[in-house]
Design an enzyme around this catalytic site. Structure first.
Site, PDB file in Angstrom:
ATOM      1  N   PRO A  87       0.814  -1.221   0.000  1.00  0.00           N
ATOM      2  CA  PRO A  87       0.000   0.000   0.000  1.00  0.00           C
ATOM      3  C   PRO A  87       0.847   1.271   0.000  1.00  0.00           C
ATOM      4  CG  PRO A  87      -0.796  -1.548   1.655  1.00  0.00           C
ATOM      5  CD  PRO A  87       0.515  -2.080   1.160  1.00  0.00           C
ATOM      6  N   ARG A 152      -1.469  -7.905 -21.536  1.00  0.00           N
ATOM      7  CA  ARG A 152      -2.304  -7.574 -22.698  1.00  0.00           C
ATOM      8  C   ARG A 152      -1.635  -6.551 -23.612  1.00  0.00           C
ATOM      9  NH1 ARG A 152      -5.448  -3.206 -22.557  1.00  0.00           N
ATOM     10  NH2 ARG A 152      -7.187  -4.229 -23.602  1.00  0.00           N
TER      11      ARG A 152
END
Length: 246
Positions: A87, A152
């Site tokens: 985080p 992708r």
């Protein structure tokens, strides 16, 4: 590209890596993805990988030894980008995905508990990434998101390479609205401009709608987007139209 994932829960990746685009990319041998359970590199007889934090505090911290040993067992790890999911890291973005897609080797470190021993951050990780301002139970889901986003973009993965170029965020703007058959559904018609066959007008409409959507939903993106004079004129026109509808 080669991707290695260090995780305590390799089974979490089975469905994701064996489905859809990620499976096709591996079948085409565009990318090789491996999971490594770094618990296997613990030298403790109980195979523990965490311990109490020095100085006291809540929770447990991941020990450096198993993670360093697991990474150092990967061939040519020195040439890889070693990405810690935390985080506290840089917020992941399309720009970062494009940067990582140019690499040959990525290693992901999936944390758990209260986080990593600081020496892993200082002396092993090359990057620290976060997928948003919230906390997950571990880094696995974040790794899946980033791996999907990066993979992708690799040449030969998507059937239509042009779709990558027009994705939301790829050009710094949100994507324009998309429609398909039927022309009318429940009284809602596809905009006439998209049925006109006039490609120049269609491109202008799409750019205007992209700018409008970005202005209304993510105005912060406009500050970073590369806009030419035509884009700026369209943006002024959009603002005038929105003011007139208030």
């Amino acid at each position: 590209m080669k991707i290695d994932i260090l995780t305590l829960f390799p089974e979490m990746f089975t469905g994701v890596l064996q489905s859809s685009i990620l499976k096709k990319a591996q079948d085409k041998e565009v990318v090789t993805i491996s999971t490594i359970n770094f618990r296997d590199y613990s030298t403790n007889k109980h195979k523990t990988v965490d311990d109490y934090p020095y100085g006291g505090g809540h929770g447990m911290v991941l020990k450096p030894e198993p993670i360093f040993s697991a990474v150092e067992a990967i061939p040519h790890y020195e040439q890889a980008r070693i990405i810690m999911l935390t985080p506290q890291g840089e917020k992941f973005s399309q720009k970062k995905a494009e940067e990582l897609s140019k690499e040959k080797h990525l290693i992901f470190l999936c944390g758990h508990y209260e986080g990593f021993d600081e020496r892993i951050r200082e002396h092993l990780a090359t990057d620290e990434l976060s997928i948003g301002d919230y906390v997950l139970t571990g880094g696995e889901l974040a790794a899946m998101v980033i791996i999907d986003s990066v993979t992708r973009l690799l040449p030969g993965v998507l059937g239509n390479e042009g779709s990558v170029e027009t994705d939301s965020f790829s050009l710094g703007l949100l994507e324009y609205p998309q429609y398909t058959r039927p022309e009318e559904y429940r009284g809602w018609r596809v905009p006439d401009i998209l049925l006109s066959g006039h490609h120049q007008n269609i491109e202008k409409w799409r750019k205007k709608e992209s700018l409008k959507r970005t202005l209304l939903r993510r105005p912060d993106l406009l500050a970073e987007a590369t806009l030419d004079q035509t884009d700026r004129e369209l943006l002024k026109q959009i603002k005038r139209e929105l003011e007139n509808t208030d």
